[in-house]
Design a protein around this motif. Structure first.
Motif, PDB file in Angstrom:
ATOM      1  N   PRO A  58       0.820  -1.209   0.000  1.00  0.00           N
ATOM      2  CA  PRO A  58       0.000   0.000   0.000  1.00  0.00           C
ATOM      3  C   PRO A  58       0.855   1.260   0.000  1.00  0.00           C
ATOM      4  O   PRO A  58       1.870   1.345   0.690  1.00  0.00           O
ATOM      5  CB  PRO A  58      -0.802  -0.116   1.299  1.00  0.00           C
ATOM      6  N   GLY A  59       0.427   2.239  -0.816  1.00  0.00           N
ATOM      7  CA  GLY A  59       1.172   3.484  -0.912  1.00  0.00           C
ATOM      8  C   GLY A  59       2.289   3.426  -1.929  1.00  0.00           C
ATOM      9  O   GLY A  59       2.907   4.441  -2.258  1.00  0.00           O
ATOM     10  N   LEU A  60       2.564   2.221  -2.444  1.00  0.00           N
ATOM     11  CA  LEU A  60       3.643   2.058  -3.422  1.00  0.00           C
ATOM     12  C   LEU A  60       3.101   1.417  -4.700  1.00  0.00           C
ATOM     13  O   LEU A  60       3.291   1.938  -5.786  1.00  0.00           O
ATOM     14  CB  LEU A  60       4.773   1.210  -2.817  1.00  0.00           C
ATOM     15  N   THR A  61       2.422   0.253  -4.551  1.00  0.00           N
ATOM     16  CA  THR A  61       1.928  -0.461  -5.734  1.00  0.00           C
ATOM     17  C   THR A  61       0.409  -0.447  -5.838  1.00  0.00           C
ATOM     18  O   THR A  61      -0.144  -0.864  -6.856  1.00  0.00           O
ATOM     19  CB  THR A  61       2.413  -1.931  -5.735  1.00  0.00           C
ATOM     20  N   GLN A  62      -0.276  -0.055  -4.791  1.00  0.00           N
ATOM     21  CA  GLN A  62      -1.736   0.023  -4.811  1.00  0.00           C
ATOM     22  C   GLN A  62      -2.181   0.839  -3.601  1.00  0.00           C
ATOM     23  O   GLN A  62      -1.375   1.126  -2.707  1.00  0.00           O
ATOM     24  CB  GLN A  62      -2.369  -1.377  -4.733  1.00  0.00           C
ATOM     25  N   ASP A  63      -3.464   1.210  -3.592  1.00  0.00           N
ATOM     26  CA  ASP A  63      -4.055   1.713  -2.358  1.00  0.00           C
ATOM     27  C   ASP A  63      -4.483   0.516  -1.520  1.00  0.00           C
ATOM     28  O   ASP A  63      -4.934  -0.507  -2.069  1.00  0.00           O
ATOM     29  CB  ASP A  63      -5.286   2.583  -2.657  1.00  0.00           C
ATOM     30  N   ALA A  64      -4.348   0.639  -0.214  1.00  0.00           N
ATOM     31  CA  ALA A  64      -4.850  -0.415   0.668  1.00  0.00           C
ATOM     32  C   ALA A  64      -6.338  -0.625   0.397  1.00  0.00           C
ATOM     33  O   ALA A  64      -7.069   0.324   0.099  1.00  0.00           O
ATOM     34  CB  ALA A  64      -4.621  -0.024   2.124  1.00  0.00           C
ATOM     35  N   VAL A  65      -6.758  -1.893   0.475  1.00  0.00           N
ATOM     36  CA  VAL A  65      -8.156  -2.246   0.202  1.00  0.00           C
ATOM     37  C   VAL A  65      -8.981  -1.877   1.437  1.00  0.00           C
ATOM     38  O   VAL A  65      -8.783  -2.418   2.524  1.00  0.00           O
ATOM     39  CB  VAL A  65      -8.272  -3.754  -0.121  1.00  0.00           C
ATOM     40  N   GLN A  66      -9.895  -0.928   1.246  1.00  0.00           N
ATOM     41  CA  GLN A  66     -10.658  -0.381   2.369  1.00  0.00           C
ATOM     42  C   GLN A  66     -11.748  -1.360   2.819  1.00  0.00           C
ATOM     43  O   GLN A  66     -12.151  -2.252   2.057  1.00  0.00           O
ATOM     44  CB  GLN A  66     -11.302   0.946   1.944  1.00  0.00           C
ATOM     45  N   PRO A  67     -12.219  -1.206   4.056  1.00  0.00           N
ATOM     46  CA  PRO A  67     -13.328  -2.053   4.523  1.00  0.00           C
ATOM     47  C   PRO A  67     -14.483  -2.032   3.527  1.00  0.00           C
ATOM     48  O   PRO A  67     -14.882  -0.971   3.038  1.00  0.00           O
ATOM     49  CB  PRO A  67     -13.721  -1.387   5.849  1.00  0.00           C
ATOM     50  N   GLY A  68     -14.958  -3.236   3.170  1.00  0.00           N
ATOM     51  CA  GLY A  68     -16.073  -3.352   2.235  1.00  0.00           C
ATOM     52  C   GLY A  68     -15.663  -3.343   0.773  1.00  0.00           C
ATOM     53  O   GLY A  68     -16.500  -3.554  -0.106  1.00  0.00           O
ATOM     54  N   GLU A  69     -14.370  -3.100   0.494  1.00  0.00           N
ATOM     55  CA  GLU A  69     -13.927  -3.034  -0.905  1.00  0.00           C
ATOM     56  C   GLU A  69     -13.176  -4.311  -1.310  1.00  0.00           C
ATOM     57  O   GLU A  69     -12.882  -5.169  -0.477  1.00  0.00           O
ATOM     58  CB  GLU A  69     -13.061  -1.790  -1.123  1.00  0.00           C
ATOM     59  N   SER A  70     -12.844  -4.387  -2.603  1.00  0.00           N
ATOM     60  CA  SER A  70     -12.208  -5.599  -3.152  1.00  0.00           C
ATOM     61  C   SER A  70     -11.039  -5.230  -4.055  1.00  0.00           C
ATOM     62  O   SER A  70     -10.943  -4.097  -4.544  1.00  0.00           O
ATOM     63  CB  SER A  70     -13.212  -6.406  -3.979  1.00  0.00           C
ATOM     64  N   PHE A  71     -10.169  -6.217  -4.272  1.00  0.00           N
ATOM     65  CA  PHE A  71      -9.048  -6.057  -5.206  1.00  0.00           C
ATOM     66  C   PHE A  71      -8.735  -7.445  -5.741  1.00  0.00           C
ATOM     67  O   PHE A  71      -8.779  -8.432  -5.007  1.00  0.00           O
ATOM     68  CB  PHE A  71      -7.827  -5.475  -4.483  1.00  0.00           C
ATOM     69  N   THR A  72      -8.398  -7.535  -7.035  1.00  0.00           N
ATOM     70  CA  THR A  72      -8.071  -8.840  -7.625  1.00  0.00           C
ATOM     71  C   THR A  72      -6.598  -8.873  -8.008  1.00  0.00           C
ATOM     72  O   THR A  72      -6.099  -7.987  -8.712  1.00  0.00           O
ATOM     73  CB  THR A  72      -8.944  -9.110  -8.866  1.00  0.00           C
ATOM     74  N   TYR A  73      -5.899  -9.897  -7.514  1.00  0.00           N
ATOM     75  CA  TYR A  73      -4.486 -10.110  -7.842  1.00  0.00           C
ATOM     76  C   TYR A  73      -4.397 -11.152  -8.942  1.00  0.00           C
ATOM     77  O   TYR A  73      -5.067 -12.194  -8.880  1.00  0.00           O
ATOM     78  CB  TYR A  73      -3.724 -10.599  -6.600  1.00  0.00           C
ATOM     79  N   GLU A  74      -3.564 -10.885  -9.949  1.00  0.00           N
ATOM     80  CA  GLU A  74      -3.372 -11.802 -11.064  1.00  0.00           C
ATOM     81  C   GLU A  74      -1.895 -11.876 -11.404  1.00  0.00           C
ATOM     82  O   GLU A  74      -1.242 -10.839 -11.548  1.00  0.00           O
ATOM     83  CB  GLU A  74      -4.132 -11.315 -12.312  1.00  0.00           C
ATOM     84  N   TYR A 424       7.052   6.155 -11.516  1.00  0.00           N
ATOM     85  CA  TYR A 424       6.533   6.967 -10.411  1.00  0.00           C
ATOM     86  C   TYR A 424       5.256   6.324  -9.886  1.00  0.00           C
ATOM     87  O   TYR A 424       4.341   6.028 -10.649  1.00  0.00           O
ATOM     88  CB  TYR A 424       6.255   8.407 -10.881  1.00  0.00           C
ATOM     89  N   SER A 425       5.209   6.102  -8.598  1.00  0.00           N
ATOM     90  CA  SER A 425       4.014   5.506  -8.017  1.00  0.00           C
ATOM     91  C   SER A 425       2.901   6.544  -7.956  1.00  0.00           C
ATOM     92  O   SER A 425       3.103   7.648  -7.461  1.00  0.00           O
ATOM     93  CB  SER A 425       4.326   5.003  -6.604  1.00  0.00           C
ATOM     94  N   PRO A 426       1.700   6.186  -8.440  1.00  0.00           N
ATOM     95  CA  PRO A 426       0.579   7.125  -8.336  1.00  0.00           C
ATOM     96  C   PRO A 426      -0.054   7.129  -6.941  1.00  0.00           C
ATOM     97  O   PRO A 426      -0.989   7.875  -6.688  1.00  0.00           O
ATOM     98  CB  PRO A 426      -0.412   6.579  -9.377  1.00  0.00           C
ATOM     99  N   PHE A 427       0.465   6.281  -6.051  1.00  0.00           N
ATOM    100  CA  PHE A 427      -0.147   6.130  -4.724  1.00  0.00           C
ATOM    101  C   PHE A 427       0.660   6.910  -3.694  1.00  0.00           C
ATOM    102  O   PHE A 427       1.843   7.166  -3.875  1.00  0.00           O
ATOM    103  CB  PHE A 427      -0.223   4.651  -4.354  1.00  0.00           C
ATOM    104  N   GLU A 428       0.012   7.266  -2.603  1.00  0.00           N
ATOM    105  CA  GLU A 428       0.724   8.041  -1.576  1.00  0.00           C
ATOM    106  C   GLU A 428       0.679   7.315  -0.246  1.00  0.00           C
ATOM    107  O   GLU A 428      -0.268   6.590   0.063  1.00  0.00           O
ATOM    108  CB  GLU A 428       0.118   9.446  -1.435  1.00  0.00           C
ATOM    109  N   LEU A 429       1.725   7.513   0.534  1.00  0.00           N
ATOM    110  CA  LEU A 429       1.749   6.974   1.891  1.00  0.00           C
ATOM    111  C   LEU A 429       0.747   7.750   2.733  1.00  0.00           C
ATOM    112  O   LEU A 429       0.591   8.969   2.558  1.00  0.00           O
ATOM    113  CB  LEU A 429       3.145   7.102   2.488  1.00  0.00           C
ATOM    114  N   GLY A 430       0.091   7.039   3.658  1.00  0.00           N
ATOM    115  CA  GLY A 430      -0.905   7.716   4.491  1.00  0.00           C
ATOM    116  C   GLY A 430      -2.105   8.088   3.658  1.00  0.00           C
ATOM    117  O   GLY A 430      -2.708   7.257   2.973  1.00  0.00           O
ATOM    118  N   GLY A 431      -2.475   9.376   3.671  1.00  0.00           N
ATOM    119  CA  GLY A 431      -3.579   9.857   2.846  1.00  0.00           C
ATOM    120  C   GLY A 431      -4.915   9.301   3.268  1.00  0.00           C
ATOM    121  O   GLY A 431      -5.056   8.662   4.314  1.00  0.00           O
ATOM    122  N   LYS A 432      -5.918   9.497   2.422  1.00  0.00           N
ATOM    123  CA  LYS A 432      -7.279   9.094   2.800  1.00  0.00           C
ATOM    124  C   LYS A 432      -7.416   7.570   2.904  1.00  0.00           C
ATOM    125  O   LYS A 432      -8.315   7.069   3.564  1.00  0.00           O
ATOM    126  CB  LYS A 432      -8.304   9.682   1.837  1.00  0.00           C
TER     127      LYS A 432
END
Length: 438
Positions: A58-74, A424-432
Motif C-alpha cells: 500500500p502506498g507504493l503499488t496500490q491503495d490499501a483495500v478499504q473495509p467493504g472493498e475488493s481487489f483482484t491479484y493476477e 513513479y508511483s501514483p499512490f501516496e503513503l498515508g492519505g485518505k
C-alpha cells in the motif's frame, strides 16, 4: 492454540493460517480479496516474481483495500518453490494477527511420497504484546548477544499451522517414506528445528534449489520471512518428533509428532528431541541456478546499506537504514538492465532478515570473504556484526520494497525502496486510504 487458549485473530477465509494455495508452475493465478475487516488490508506474494502492480504494497503499488472493498491479484506462477502470502498494510500488526498463508508452486513432476507445508509463528497469548518503546528492557536484553532480545520479550506461545503443543497435527508417514516438508517462518523470531538424526536433506531455500547439500545436520535454523524445504525420511517404526530446539523458552509449544498411525501421537509427543548436531541455515548451501556465473566486476549501481538502531524522539526505538527511518531512507536508484551491488552491514544489536521484493539476489561474500558457493535468495538474515555482499539485476520495473522482515523493525523505520528511473508511483503513503506499508 493449546490448552483451550484463544486469541483474537484476523483471518483470510476464516482460518489462521489462511488456506494453503497450491498451484503448478506456469499456472495463471487469480485471487479476489474482499475486505470484511474494519481496517484496510492487502496481500503481498512473498518471494514471487510478479508485476509491480500485483505486489500488494500500500502506498507504493496500490491503495490499501478499504473495509467493504475488493481487489483482484493476477500473476503467472513462473517458478516452482515455496512462497507465502501476507498482508503488507501495517504488517507489523496484521501479520502478527494471522493474515498469512502458504503459497506452494509445485513442479510439474512430483518427486516425493508426500508434500506438506508448515508455517511457524509466535503469539502473545498470556501477556500483552510488549511495546518496543520499552527501551530499558530491550537495551538490557540486547546485551545478551543473540540478536533476539526484543522478540523474546514480546511473545510467549509458538505455533505450527496456527496450533500449539498437543493441538499440532501429526505428520503421518510409513517407514522409509520420504516427504517434502516446506517450512515458512511467518513470525519475527528465529526458529531452530531439530529433526531425528540422519533424517533430512535440505533441498531448497527461498524457492531456490541448493547445489551442495553435503553438509549433514539435523538442526535447521529458519529466519523470519525465510522458507527452507527439506526431504525428510521416516527411518523406523518408532513414533518421533520434529521440534523447536529447547535452547529457548516456550520451545515445548513447537513439536510436530511423526507417526505411522494417529494413535501413537501421545507417544511421539513424549519422546525427546534428538541431540543437536551442527546447525544449518539459509546461508549454508550454494544455489543450483545462479544469476551470475561469476561475481560482476563492474556493477552499474553500488549501495552501502548500514543497519543500525537508535532513538526516535517520543517514540522509543528506531531501526535505521543509513541513519534514516522510512520514508526518509535513501532509495536504491536503478535503471532497467543495471547490475546492482548492495553491501549490507548490521552495526546494531538485533537480527535483521532483509527481504527484497520483486527480485532475487545472489549472495557472493560474507564478512568480506568470498563464498565458495554463491547462493540465490530473496531474504538474507544479517546478524549483529555481519556484512553480506549481494548482487541483483534490475530486470523488473517498478517501485519495490527492501526491508527487514522482523516487521516490528520495519514498522520502526527499517525499510527502503528500489526505485527504477522513470517509474513513479501514483499512490501516496498515508492519505485518505491510510496506506501504511510497514
Amino acid at each position: 492454540m493449546s490448552h483451550g487458549k484463544k486469541v483474537d485473530a484476523w483471518t483470510y477465509n476464516g482460518t489462521v493460517p489462511g488456506e494453503e494455495i497450491r498451484v503448478t508452475e506456469g499456472d495463471f493465478v487469480k485471487v479476489h480479496l474482499t475486505n470484511e475487516l474494519d481496517v484496510p488490508v492487502t496481500i503481498h506474494w512473498h518471494g514471487v516474481l510478479l508485476p509491480n502492480k500485483m505486489d500488494g504494497v500500500p502506498g507504493l503499488t496500490q491503495d490499501a483495500v478499504q473495509p467493504g472493498e475488493s481487489f483482484t491479484y493476477e500473476f503467472i506462477a513462473g517458478d516452482a518453490g515455496t512462497y507465502w502470502y501476507h498482508s503488507h498494510q501495517h504488517s507489523s500488526l496484521q501479520v502478527d494477527k494471522g493474515l498469512y498463508g502458504v503459497l506452494v508452486v509445485e513442479e510439474k513432476k512430483q518427486k516425493y511420497d508426500k508434500d506438506e507445508s508448515f508455517i511457524l509463528d509466535e503469539w502473545a497469548v498470556n501477556q500483552d504484546k510488549q511495546n518496543l518503546s520499552n527501551i530499558g528492557g530491550m537495551m538490557m536484553g540486547s546485551m545478551s548477544g543473540d540478536g533476539e532480545a526484543d522478540t523474546k520479550q514480546m511473545y510467549d506461545t509458538f505455533t505450527v499451522n496456527g496450533k500449539a503443543g498437543s493441538s499440532i497435527d501429526p505428520l503421518i508417514l510409513n517407514d522409509g517414506q520420504t516427504a517434502r516438508l516446506r517450512f515458512v517462518n511467518a513470525g519475527y523470531q528465529v526458529h531452530r528445528l531439530v529433526f531425528p538424526e540422519g533424517s533430512i536433506e535440505v533441498i531448497e531455500t527461498d524457492g531456490e534449489e541448493v547445489s551442495d547439500n553435503t553438509e549433514s545436520s539435523n538442526v535447521v535454523e529458519i529466519a523470519p520471512g525465510e522458507r527452507i524445504d527439506v526431504a525428510f525420511t521416516k527411518q523406523d517404526g518408532e513414533p518421533t518428533v520434529i521440534g523447536q530446539s529447547n535452547n529457548i523458552e516456550h520451545a515445548e509449544d513447537m513439536k510436530i509428532p511423526v507417526v505411522t498411525k494417529k494413535s501413537d501421537v501421545s507417544v511421539a509427543m513424549n519422546t525427546h528431541l534428538s541431540s543437536n548436531t551442527s546447525v544449518v541455515d539459509g546461508t549454508t548451501f550454494g544455489s543450483e541456478n545462479l544469476i551470475f556465473n561469476k561475481t560482476p566486476a563492474n556493477p552499474d549501481v553500488t549501495y552501502n546499506m548500514d543497519l543500525s538502531m537508535g532513538m526516535d524522539m517520543g517514540k522509543g526505538m528506531a531501526f535505521q537504514i543509513n541513519d534514516e527511518t522510512f520514508p526518509n531512507t535513501p532509495p536504491i536508484q536503478v535503471e532497467s538492465g543495471d547490475i546492482v551491488k548492495v553491501e549490507i552491514t548490521n552495526s546494531g544489536r538485533m537480527n535483521h532478515p532483509m527481504h527484497l521484493h520483486g527480485h532475487r539476489f545472489q549472495v557472493t561474500s560474507k564478512n568480506g570473504k568470498e563464498l565458495d558457493s554463491p547462493l540465490v535468495k530473496d531474504l538474507i538474515h544479517v546478524k549483529p556484526g555481519e556484512t553480506y555482499t549481494i548482487y541483483f539485476k534490475a530486470n523488473n520495473q517498478g517501485e519495490w520494497l527492501f526491508h527487514c522482515h522482523d516487521n516490528n523493525h520495519a514498522d520502526r523505520g527499517m525499510v527502503t525502496i528500489v526505485d527504477y528511473k522513470g517509474v513513479y508511483s501514483p499512490f501516496e503513503l498515508g492519505g485518505k486510504n491510510n496506506n501504511s506499508p510497514n
